[in-house]
Design an enzyme around this catalytic site. Structure first.
Site, PDB file in Angstrom:
ATOM      1  N   LEU A 121     -32.788  34.515  21.397  1.00  0.00           N
ATOM      2  CA  LEU A 121     -31.639  34.627  22.293  1.00  0.00           C
ATOM      3  C   LEU A 121     -32.027  34.496  23.762  1.00  0.00           C
ATOM      4  O   LEU A 121     -31.214  34.719  24.652  1.00  0.00           O
ATOM      5  CB  LEU A 121     -30.917  35.961  22.064  1.00  0.00           C
ATOM      6  CG  LEU A 121     -30.393  36.175  20.645  1.00  0.00           C
ATOM      7  CD1 LEU A 121     -29.680  37.514  20.541  1.00  0.00           C
ATOM      8  CD2 LEU A 121     -29.456  35.051  20.230  1.00  0.00           C
ATOM      9  N   SER A 123     -34.332  36.043  25.984  1.00  0.00           N
ATOM     10  CA  SER A 123     -34.391  37.173  26.905  1.00  0.00           C
ATOM     11  C   SER A 123     -35.157  36.822  28.167  1.00  0.00           C
ATOM     12  O   SER A 123     -34.818  37.309  29.257  1.00  0.00           O
ATOM     13  CB  SER A 123     -35.034  38.378  26.208  1.00  0.00           C
ATOM     14  OG  SER A 123     -36.321  38.056  25.714  1.00  0.00           O
ATOM     15  N   ASP A 169     -32.051  26.979  28.002  1.00  0.00           N
ATOM     16  CA  ASP A 169     -31.909  28.433  28.022  1.00  0.00           C
ATOM     17  C   ASP A 169     -31.500  28.925  29.405  1.00  0.00           C
ATOM     18  O   ASP A 169     -30.562  29.711  29.554  1.00  0.00           O
ATOM     19  CB  ASP A 169     -33.218  29.093  27.599  1.00  0.00           C
ATOM     20  CG  ASP A 169     -33.581  28.782  26.162  1.00  0.00           C
ATOM     21  OD1 ASP A 169     -32.725  28.223  25.438  1.00  0.00           O
ATOM     22  OD2 ASP A 169     -34.718  29.074  25.758  1.00  0.00           O
ATOM     23  N   TYR A 219     -43.853  21.269  15.841  1.00  0.00           N
ATOM     24  CA  TYR A 219     -42.927  20.717  16.824  1.00  0.00           C
ATOM     25  C   TYR A 219     -43.481  19.421  17.410  1.00  0.00           C
ATOM     26  O   TYR A 219     -42.768  18.435  17.564  1.00  0.00           O
ATOM     27  CB  TYR A 219     -42.652  21.744  17.924  1.00  0.00           C
ATOM     28  CG  TYR A 219     -42.138  23.040  17.377  1.00  0.00           C
ATOM     29  CD1 TYR A 219     -40.884  23.114  16.760  1.00  0.00           C
ATOM     30  CD2 TYR A 219     -42.908  24.190  17.419  1.00  0.00           C
ATOM     31  CE1 TYR A 219     -40.416  24.297  16.218  1.00  0.00           C
ATOM     32  CE2 TYR A 219     -42.444  25.384  16.884  1.00  0.00           C
ATOM     33  CZ  TYR A 219     -41.200  25.430  16.286  1.00  0.00           C
ATOM     34  OH  TYR A 219     -40.746  26.605  15.736  1.00  0.00           O
TER      35      TYR A 219
END
Length: 376
Positions: A121, A123, A169, A219
């Site tokens: 999420l 932070s 983000d 990735y």
């Protein structure tokens, strides 16, 4: 949380400061599209980092983290970097503002948050955006543009925290708007708000609380697959590729590279389809596209894991409108679009069955789409 922050600020520094906040984020759809020049579709949520701050008339920054129960003090020159990793996020924001010609002087701050750590999420982006917004307000009269604040957070990650992240983000934390998701074009950086009023539905994150350690660089390998296919198709990124182009070149592409490119091309279109569905208030289509994304991430891009597939299967069995992996994969959360009347039974079923299968309960986070960085 606010009262505790204000009380702690008064105890440590005396008097009152100004309160600022910035949010964590979800991404409704659009995974592994950013480095392929595609679209992402994030929104800020009602889980925040909150800070009480005040200039102190010195060249020193004095900051206390309630959650970690740790204090840091540092200057504003490059050689003054603090040793604590959490404080480097704040130091980096200060330095990135200064490097861009902005003004930062000494200040005192106390902060805390309720953005869950390790759940995908963001932070850290919430922390960066909170301090970037606050320092812009306190020392620069709000003159630093919002997009520059997002770039300051991203550059902090790159230059002071060792994370070569994209812009999504920090962008979501700065630009978040209540009841709206944001379609961000990762190539042009143009963005557009789309209404997300979802009456009768809830967004529920189910955190598997697992993160699989990987022996290779998955990735990087997936990015290389995408780049190889783009080069074969004669386009800069897969943003400009179509399934017709991919199928025409299938004989010249490895099966693995084909699967990776197939997911990215289809995901690009799914984001656009979800935007159209939201405008029409068609949440069944939104949910269908979320399930399609999960399948693609699991079968074509192969970044899921047993636990996330298990949670996705439970969601489907419980009648959840939409469910998928959120984030890079190999652990973390599923994001679920759930009708109000099904939410309690879904959460109870997912918790019980997951604990029985894997020996621990998943963490449940209902979230609401909210505003991003702000003074409160």
């Amino acid at each position: 949380m606010r009262s505790i922050i204000e009380k702690t600020f008064n105890e440590r520094f005396g008097g009152e400061g100004t309160m600022y906040a910035s949010a964590g984020r979800i991404n409704l759809i659009g995974e592994h599209t950013d480095y392929n020049g595609g679209f992402v579709f994030p929104g800020a949520i009602d889980k925040v980092i909150m800070a009480d701050m005040r200039p102190n008339g010195t060249g020193r920054v004095r900051v206390f983290s309630i959650d970690i129960d740790d204090y840091a003090e540092f200057g504003l020159n490059e050689a003054d970097a603090p040793s604590q990793s959490w404080a480097r996020y704040i130091f980096g924001v200060c330095r990135e503002i200064i490097k861009r010609g902005g003004k930062v002087e000494g200040f005192d701050a106390v902060f805390a948050g309720n953005v869950p750590l390790g759940a995908g999420l963001s932070s850290s982006a919430a922390l960066e955006s909170c301090f970037a917004f606050a320092l812009n307000d306190m020392f620069n009269g709000g003159k630093i543009a919002k997009f520059e604040l997002a770039l300051i957070g991203q550059s902090t990650e790159h230059n002071y925290c060792g994370v070569n992240c994209g812009i999504m983000d920090q962008f979501a934390s700065v630009f978040g708007k209540k009841d709206n998701l944001i379609r961000l074009d990762c190539r042009s950086l143009e963005y557009e708000y789309f209404p997300f009023h979802h009456e009768g539905y809830q967004l529920v994150l189910v955190d598997s609380a697992v993160k699989h350690e990987l022996k290779d660089s998955p990735y990087n390998r997936r990015r290389q697959s995408c780049e190889r296919v783009a080069a074969r198709l004669g386009v800069e990124t897969l943003r400009d590729a179509t399934m017709e182009m991919l199928d025409a070149a299938k004989a010249d592409i490895s099966a693995e590279d084909y699967s990776r490119a197939k997911f990215v091309i289809e995901e690009k279109q799914r984001v656009l389809d979800v935007c159209d569905a939201l405008i029409a208030g068609d949440y069944d289509t939104v949910g269908q596209k979320m399930y399609e994304t999960h399948r693609g991430l699991s079968k074509d891009y192969e970044v899921s894991c047993e636990e996330l597939d298990f949670l996705n299967d439970i969601a489907r069995e419980c009648g959840v409108t939409g469910s998928r992996i959120m984030g890079g994969g190999f652990g973390g959360c599923t994001i679920n679009l759930v009708k109000d009347e099904l939410a309690d039974s879904f959460i109870a079923t997912a918790t019980e069955r997951f604990e029985k299968a894997y020996g621990h309960k998943p963490k449940i986070y209902p979230v609401v789409i909210s505003d991003g960085a702000r003074k409160i």
